[in-house]
Design a protein around this motif. Structure first.
Motif, PDB file in Angstrom:
ATOM      1  N   TYR A   3     -30.908  25.912 -35.406  1.00 19.82           N
ATOM      2  CA  TYR A   3     -30.546  26.381 -34.075  1.00 19.82           C
ATOM      3  C   TYR A   3     -31.162  27.751 -33.818  1.00 19.82           C
ATOM      4  O   TYR A   3     -31.102  28.633 -34.657  1.00 19.82           O
ATOM      5  N   PHE A   4     -31.768  27.936 -32.659  1.00 18.48           N
ATOM      6  CA  PHE A   4     -32.261  29.247 -32.256  1.00 18.48           C
ATOM      7  C   PHE A   4     -32.226  29.337 -30.739  1.00 18.48           C
ATOM      8  O   PHE A   4     -32.073  28.333 -30.055  1.00 18.48           O
ATOM      9  N   SER A   5     -32.382  30.564 -30.222  1.00 20.46           N
ATOM     10  CA  SER A   5     -32.318  30.776 -28.780  1.00 20.46           C
ATOM     11  C   SER A   5     -33.562  31.518 -28.302  1.00 20.46           C
ATOM     12  O   SER A   5     -34.124  32.348 -29.017  1.00 20.46           O
ATOM     13  N   ILE A   6     -33.957  31.205 -27.070  1.00 17.93           N
ATOM     14  CA  ILE A   6     -35.174  31.776 -26.488  1.00 17.93           C
ATOM     15  C   ILE A   6     -34.849  32.384 -25.125  1.00 17.93           C
ATOM     16  O   ILE A   6     -34.151  31.779 -24.316  1.00 17.93           O
ATOM     17  N   LEU A   7     -35.387  33.574 -24.900  1.00 16.46           N
ATOM     18  CA  LEU A   7     -35.341  34.216 -23.587  1.00 16.46           C
ATOM     19  C   LEU A   7     -36.750  34.172 -23.015  1.00 16.46           C
ATOM     20  O   LEU A   7     -37.702  34.633 -23.654  1.00 16.46           O
ATOM     21  N   VAL A   8     -36.892  33.598 -21.821  1.00 16.50           N
ATOM     22  CA  VAL A   8     -38.189  33.533 -21.142  1.00 16.50           C
ATOM     23  C   VAL A   8     -38.143  34.514 -19.981  1.00 16.50           C
ATOM     24  O   VAL A   8     -37.234  34.464 -19.146  1.00 16.50           O
ATOM     25  N   VAL A   9     -39.138  35.425 -19.931  1.00 13.21           N
ATOM     26  CA  VAL A   9     -39.180  36.463 -18.902  1.00 13.21           C
ATOM     27  C   VAL A   9     -40.510  36.363 -18.169  1.00 13.21           C
ATOM     28  O   VAL A   9     -41.568  36.595 -18.749  1.00 13.21           O
TER      29      VAL A   9
END
Length: 75
Positions: A3-9
Motif C-alpha cells: 500500500y502506498f499513496s500518491i499526491l499529484v500536483v
C-alpha cells in the motif's frame, strides 16, 4: 504490491484528472491538487509516499523543499 499513496500536483486540470483517475482505477490511494499552495496544505494533513509534481507551474517549486531534496527525482 504494498500500500502506498500518491499526491499529484498540476495546474493542467485535464492532465491532473486523467492521472488521478488512472491511478485510482488501479486501487492506488491518490489525491490530486491544482496548485503548490494546495499541495502544501494537503501534505500538512496527510503523508504521501510519492509526489508527482509539475515544477514548472506557478508555485510548483515551493513544494520541493518540504518534500526533501534527497528524495526528488526530476527530468
Amino acid at each position: 504490491m504494498g500500500y502506498f499513496s500518491i499526491l499529484v500536483v498540476d495546474d493542467e486540470i485535464d492532465l491532473l484528472e486523467t492521472l488521478v483517475k488512472r491511478l485510482q482505477k488501479r486501487n492506488i490511494d491518490t489525491v490530486g491538487v491544482k496548485s503548490g499552495e494546495e499541495a502544501l496544505e494537503t501534505m500538512a494533513i496527510k503523508r504521501f509516499d510519492v509526489v508527482i509534481l509539475d515544477v514548472k507551474m506557478p508555485g510548483g517549486s515551493t513544494v520541493l523543499k518540504p518534500c526533501g531534496k534527497s528524495n526528488v527525482i526530476s527530468h
